[in-house]
Design an enzyme around this catalytic site. Structure first.
Site, PDB file in Angstrom:
ATOM      1  N   SER A  34       0.823  -1.214   0.000  1.00  0.00           N
ATOM      2  CA  SER A  34       0.000   0.000   0.000  1.00  0.00           C
ATOM      3  C   SER A  34       0.858   1.265   0.000  1.00  0.00           C
ATOM      4  O   SER A  34       1.562   1.545  -0.943  1.00  0.00           O
ATOM      5  CB  SER A  34      -0.968  -0.027   1.180  1.00  0.00           C
ATOM      6  OG  SER A  34      -1.900   1.024   1.106  1.00  0.00           O
ATOM      7  N   ASP A  77      -1.658   6.555  -3.578  1.00  0.00           N
ATOM      8  CA  ASP A  77      -0.601   5.799  -2.924  1.00  0.00           C
ATOM      9  C   ASP A  77      -0.262   4.600  -3.810  1.00  0.00           C
ATOM     10  O   ASP A  77      -0.728   4.506  -4.951  1.00  0.00           O
ATOM     11  CB  ASP A  77      -1.028   5.370  -1.516  1.00  0.00           C
ATOM     12  CG  ASP A  77      -2.261   4.466  -1.529  1.00  0.00           C
ATOM     13  OD1 ASP A  77      -2.995   4.475  -2.533  1.00  0.00           O
ATOM     14  OD2 ASP A  77      -2.488   3.741  -0.533  1.00  0.00           O
ATOM     15  N   ASP A 102      -1.074   1.429  -4.008  1.00  0.00           N
ATOM     16  CA  ASP A 102      -2.087   0.499  -4.514  1.00  0.00           C
ATOM     17  C   ASP A 102      -3.407   1.184  -4.838  1.00  0.00           C
ATOM     18  O   ASP A 102      -4.408   0.526  -5.107  1.00  0.00           O
ATOM     19  CB  ASP A 102      -2.309  -0.651  -3.536  1.00  0.00           C
ATOM     20  CG  ASP A 102      -2.914  -0.197  -2.206  1.00  0.00           C
ATOM     21  OD1 ASP A 102      -2.756   1.000  -1.858  1.00  0.00           O
ATOM     22  OD2 ASP A 102      -3.523  -1.026  -1.506  1.00  0.00           O
ATOM     23  N   ASP A 149      -5.721   2.757  -3.237  1.00  0.00           N
ATOM     24  CA  ASP A 149      -6.941   2.784  -2.421  1.00  0.00           C
ATOM     25  C   ASP A 149      -7.123   4.162  -1.774  1.00  0.00           C
ATOM     26  O   ASP A 149      -8.181   4.453  -1.220  1.00  0.00           O
ATOM     27  CB  ASP A 149      -6.939   1.672  -1.369  1.00  0.00           C
ATOM     28  CG  ASP A 149      -5.832   1.788  -0.333  1.00  0.00           C
ATOM     29  OD1 ASP A 149      -4.869   2.546  -0.565  1.00  0.00           O
ATOM     30  OD2 ASP A 149      -5.919   1.110   0.708  1.00  0.00           O
TER      31      ASP A 149
END
Length: 466
Positions: free
Chosen positions: A100, A244, A246, A248
């Site tokens: 992440s 960021d 990933d 999300d």
């Protein structure tokens, strides 16, 4: 080579620095535990763009195959896309290979249960029991797992976002918005520029090559976005957006090149969604009180939870909330899926900006104005942290006598709330520190709240015997 340090095992999965605190053995063992947990049935996997993700993919496949799982690999795509595909494909679980917002040297896996739902506490406990006991259900030679490649994941995610009832691409196209998108060379690179073009925006791409070479920190804090800010102001863009690793999360840069933290993302999206659909909203205890004012303005109820996306999702289901999230820039859009989704947030914010007829700066100026401060106090151990929080609670309870506007909220740690400010004390679940968050009308007042609280904690700790 020295001994590998222990990875961080959290409520969502496993993370560590590759070759330092994370190796393929841990990943394979967790994958075997997860394959056992889902009964050797169907698991969706996907990965972010980190250079170590292909290695971890093989480790995950080995563990899942060994426990007889049918694996559907959706390839390189954002975490919310993986979870959405687990729902669409009716899988019994999903594994996303990602760290992440952690630095580029880190990686890990995030785990979800049936249909892409975040693990409940009972599910987390059972999975951890299987892992720690090495109680794996290995498949015999003739029932080993199988692999299916699915290449339409990002197209499906885009389709779901574009079907949102509140979205009007023709209006966005008519306004001719110019958008700079910075994906940090992460997983958002394979979907977010495409979405913006489908919405009719003029798109400037920055760090949109999904090669895992992060040219800026994976976490899009204001300090990490200097290049994006310069390009937005230099190119005469209407807005800058950043993900960021990933995707999300999403954060915003104003047309003047001023970076806004993730609190503003949630505030903007909440205000927009509530203007379209009346209903409750959910956020964590440490999220900005801008949401209290926005909820009051729309005549709806704000529910607060412990810090963590899982707690927010659980409460959203409970109260039937129409929107929710955290101040990290992670917003949960239940019309698409119950997970933080930076891609759907792009559509909501661009639509919000187009409908406003103004600028991002004007949108921010029309919001209630508060300033936040975050600090921490190092503690000798988790046991001392627990005792210290219990002790300070007794002290603060005495302050809440008759005639005072101060109230206490104990949802997560100890939160003291006044009419226009608050301060929250929480012990960390991953390291021996107590975190102090505050918010007030001015940065000076917010910092003073933090410092006064730290002083009280330090004094009480000196009085403790441990």
């Amino acid at each position: 080579m020295g001994k590998i340090e222990k990875p961080i095992i959290s409520v969502s999965g496993v993370r560590g620095e590759v070759g330092i605190s994370l190796d393929v053995r841990v990943i394979t063992e967790f994958a075997m535990a997860f394959g056992t947990f889902v009964g050797g049935r169907t698991v969706v996997i996907g990965r972010d763009s980190r250079t170590s993700s292909p290695t971890l993919r093989h480790a995950v496949l080995a563990g899942l195959f060994a426990t007889g799982c049918h694996v559907i690999d959706v390839g390189l795509c954002p975490t919310p896309t993986v979870l959405l595909m687990a729902k669409a494909l009716h899988a019994q679980g999903s594994i996303t290979i990602t760290a992440s917002h952690n630095p580029v040297a880190w990686n890990g896996i995030e785990l979800a249960s049936a249909s892409g739902n975040l693990l409940t506490q009972a599910e987390r406990d059972e999975l951890l029991r299987i892992y720690e006991a090495a109680d794996f259900a290995f498949a015999p030679w003739n029932e080993q797992g199988t692999l299916e490649i699915y290449e339409e994941a990002t197209a499906y995610h885009l389709e779901q976002v574009l079907c949102s009832s509140w979205l009007r691409p023709e209006l966005i196209q008519k306004t001719g918005l110019k958008v700079v998108i910075d994906c940090g060379n992460g997983a958002g690179s394979v979907i977010s520029p495409s979405l913006l073009r489908k919405l009719g925006c003029r798109v400037v791409e920055l760090n949109c090559v999904a090669d895992g070479n992060f040219r800026r920190p994976a976490e899009p804090t204001p300090d990490a976005l200097d290049e994006l800010c310069e390009i937005v102001s230099g190119a005469g863009a209407d807005i800058g957006l950043a993900h960021d690793g990933d995707a999300d999360r999403l954060v915003v840069v104003t047309e003047c090149g001023v970076p806004l933290n993730g609190e503003w993302t949630l505030a903007f999206v909440v205000d927009f969604i509530l203007s379209k659909t009346k209903g409750d909203l959910v956020a964590t205890v440490s999220t900005s009180r801008m949401l209290d004012d926005i909820a009051a303005n729309h005549g709806v109820t704000l529910h607060r939870t412990k810090v963590g996306v899982g707690w927010v999702v659980e409460k959203m289901h409970e109260v039937g909330a129409v929107i929710g999230g955290e101040g990290t820039g992670g917003v949960i859009h239940p019309n698409v899926h119950y997970t933080t989704d930076g891609i759907t947030s792009i559509a909501a914010i661009v639509q919000y900006l187009a409908e406003s007829g103004g600028t991002v700066t004007q949108l921010a100026e029309n919001m209630p104005q508060y300033q936040m401060c975050q600090k921490k106090l190092e503690i000798p151990s988790q046991e001392v942290a627990t005792h210290l929080v219990d002790t300070v609670l007794k002290v603060y309870k005495e302050e809440c006598g008759a005639g005072t506007e101060l109230s206490l909220e104990l949802t997560d740690g100890v939160k003291r709330v006044w009419s226009d400010r608050w301060v929250n004390i929480r012990k960390s679940g991953t390291e021996p520190v107590i975190r102090v968050f505050s918010e007030a009308p001015t940065s000076e007042a917010a910092e003073r709240l933090c410092d006064d609280t730290l002083e009280t904690l330090t004094t009480l700790m000196k009085q403790m015997s441990y």
